[in-house]
Write an enzyme that holds these catalytic residues in place. Structure first.
Site, PDB file in Angstrom:
ATOM      1  N   SER A 297       0.817  -1.204   0.000  1.00  0.00           N
ATOM      2  CA  SER A 297       0.000   0.000   0.000  1.00  0.00           C
ATOM      3  C   SER A 297       0.847   1.249   0.000  1.00  0.00           C
ATOM      4  CB  SER A 297      -0.906   0.015   1.239  1.00  0.00           C
ATOM      5  OG  SER A 297      -1.577   1.240   1.372  1.00  0.00           O
ATOM      6  N   SER A 298       0.293   2.319  -0.564  1.00  0.00           N
ATOM      7  CA  SER A 298       0.982   3.605  -0.535  1.00  0.00           C
ATOM      8  C   SER A 298       0.949   4.218   0.849  1.00  0.00           C
ATOM      9  CB  SER A 298       0.322   4.560  -1.532  1.00  0.00           C
ATOM     10  OG  SER A 298      -1.054   4.698  -1.241  1.00  0.00           O
ATOM     11  N   CYS A 299       0.206   3.612   1.774  1.00  0.00           N
ATOM     12  CA  CYS A 299       0.075   4.181   3.109  1.00  0.00           C
ATOM     13  C   CYS A 299       0.980   3.503   4.123  1.00  0.00           C
ATOM     14  CB  CYS A 299      -1.378   4.067   3.576  1.00  0.00           C
ATOM     15  SG  CYS A 299      -2.538   4.888   2.494  1.00  0.00           S
ATOM     16  N   THR A 300       1.882   2.648   3.685  1.00  0.00           N
ATOM     17  CA  THR A 300       2.816   2.053   4.625  1.00  0.00           C
ATOM     18  C   THR A 300       3.851   3.083   5.026  1.00  0.00           C
ATOM     19  OG1 THR A 300       4.132   1.201   2.797  1.00  0.00           O
ATOM     20  CG2 THR A 300       2.522  -0.293   3.748  1.00  0.00           C
TER      21      THR A 300
ATOM     22  N   CYS B  64      -4.034   8.988   1.296  1.00  0.00           N
ATOM     23  CA  CYS B  64      -4.872   7.816   1.151  1.00  0.00           C
ATOM     24  C   CYS B  64      -5.199   7.204   2.504  1.00  0.00           C
ATOM     25  CB  CYS B  64      -4.172   6.774   0.272  1.00  0.00           C
ATOM     26  SG  CYS B  64      -2.759   5.965   1.070  1.00  0.00           S
TER      27      CYS B  64
END
Length: 460
Positions: free
Chosen positions: A318-321, A398
């Site tokens: 994920s781009s939110c890690t 995000c």
């Protein structure tokens, strides 16, 4: 605590542990020396090379041990490019290669070379025809992973190798994810892998270079490993890596059937148990132990923490890690949802009970994250509702832009539009993916004063 992140590093195989401990006592000397201790170390190193070469499907003198899988990738690509410098300086890679391959491509470009990425379909698969179109007269090397590290999709290595062979271009294969399950098919020219992916010790990589492939090792010359890997060999780790590779190959047929059934259960049950989920990757042509899915309206890092608190170790693209604020290049190339991404990769020995408990825990973890983020319950449209709305999500990461879109889509009538203003790179991927999942129309993207404006038309 169930460990479901074998694609990052597999637990040390019992055979690897036994071989490592034995070799610590027998393989500590310099294998280049002629005394008794040196000869004993040389015998261990030669036996390990023969065992590893048999598992890879190459000659022992074609295989070198490196300090890591990443080192094998970098040395393999740079050596092949240098060996074919007279042909040209063009490099072909797929858009979903491991970062070590893409970093090598970036370095090649920085040194004056050129490279091109071959696109993939929504399942993450390249086509041999696309590789054929990317090859040029000055192409020195083509690279293709055997299976993807994030979504598990297996690539058509044999077909691409045939296209490359016809064009006279060697094919480099990153086999890190698949080698533990068996040999890589097809007429590849160079291959790299990493022992910690199949249950060997960390710090051991393999680099195989077929006879007849032009190859010029880069960096200072070294007499070790045929000049392809500098430095004193870590013989105990090498012996353990080769022994565990042979062991996992012996177990692979039965274990792959068992784990594939467990992964099929996850692939089927997760969308039934958790609403608004997209399971990504090829459903058939894939690694037996790996499944990846993405959850709408979920912060991937928060979800991983929730699962960790429930004693499940998983990973995410994920781009939110915490490691990145941009979407995974693999998910981006596939054009699939990136938010709330979870990768489950089962190690050998995973039990049915562990998988069932994961399926019981996951729905509550996802719903808890969604509730904290204010995920939407779509309202009924009001009479006389506006036909278009603008949502300002600038400065929000995000999955907030998608959550804000979902909250208001019901406020416009069918045929109406919602425009989301966002400066988060993930929105470029996740808003179209949301439209596919919710059967709404993605109209397109336009530049805005800050970031971009993404327009969606309500269809239902």
């Amino acid at each position: 605590m169930p460990y479901f992140d074998a694609a990052s590093a597999a637990p040390l195989h019992p055979v690897a542990r036994q071989a490592l401990l034995a070799a610590l006592d027998e393989g500590w000397a310099d294998p280049a020396r002629l005394h008794r201790e040196g000869r004993r170390a040389r015998l261990l190193l030669d036996a390990a090379r023969e065992a590893a070469a048999e598992a890879v499907g190459c000659r022992p003198d074609e295989l070198a041990f490196t300090a890591s899988g990443t080192r094998a990738v970098h040395d393999g690509i740079s050596g092949a490019l240098a060996g074919r410098r007279r042909v040209g300086r063009h490099l072909v890679v797929s858009a979903v290669e491991h970062s070590s391959v893409l970093h090598s491509a970036a370095t090649h470009e920085a040194q004056g070379g050129t490279s091109v990425e071959v696109p993939v379909d929504r399942a993450g698969t390249v086509s041999a025809a696309a590789y054929g179109e990317a090859l040029r007269e000055d192409t020195a090397l083509a690279c293709l992973q055997s299976a993807n590290h994030e979504v598990g999709t297996e690539q058509p290595v044999a077909e691409v190798a045939e296209v490359c062979r016809a064009a006279g271009v060697p094919l480099f294969v990153d086999a890190a994810q698949s080698l533990g399950w068996g040999r890589v098919p097809g007429g590849w020219s160079l291959l790299a892998a990493s022992a910690h992916k199949w249950g060997g010790p960390a710090g051991v990589g393999l680099l195989a270079v077929r006879k007849g492939v032009r190859f010029s090792p880069q960096g200072p010359a070294d007499e070790r490993e045929s000049g392809r890997a500098a430095g004193f060999e870590n013989i105990p780790a090498v012996v353990a890596a080769a022994a565990s590779l042979r062991a996992v190959h012996a177990e692979a047929a039965a274990e792959s059937v068992r784990l594939r059934a467990l992964v099929d259960r996850i692939r089927t049950r997760v969308p039934e148990l958790v609403p608004d989920v997209e399971v990504v990757g090829d459903p058939v042509r894939r690694l037996p132990h790996l499944v990846t899915f993405s959850c709408l309206y979920v912060d991937g890092e928060t979800l991983l923490h929730e699962l960790d608190r429930a004693d499940f170790s998983v990973s995410s693209g994920s781009s939110c890690t915490s490691s990145t604020l941009t979407p995974s290049h693999v998910l981006k190339a596939m054009g699939v949802l990136s938010e709330g991404n979870v990768r489950v990769s089962l190690p050998a020995g995973t039990t049915e009970e562990d998988v069932e408990r994961f399926l019981r825990v996951l729905p509550g973890a996802v719903s808890g994250v969604r509730e904290r983020l204010g995920a939407p319950v779509p309202p009924a449209p009001a009479a006389g509702a506006a036909r278009s709305l603008v949502v300002d999500a600038l400065g929000k990461r995000c999955p907030i832009p998608v959550i804000e879109l979902a909250k208001v889509i019901g406020e416009v009538p069918v045929g109406g539009t919602v425009t989301v203003l966002s400066d988060d790179e993930a929105a470029r991927l996740d808003i179209p993916a949301w439209c596919v999942m919710r059967e709404q129309e993605y109209v397109g993207e336009e530049p805005a004063d800050r970031g971009s404006a993404y327009t969606v038309r309500r269809l239902s």
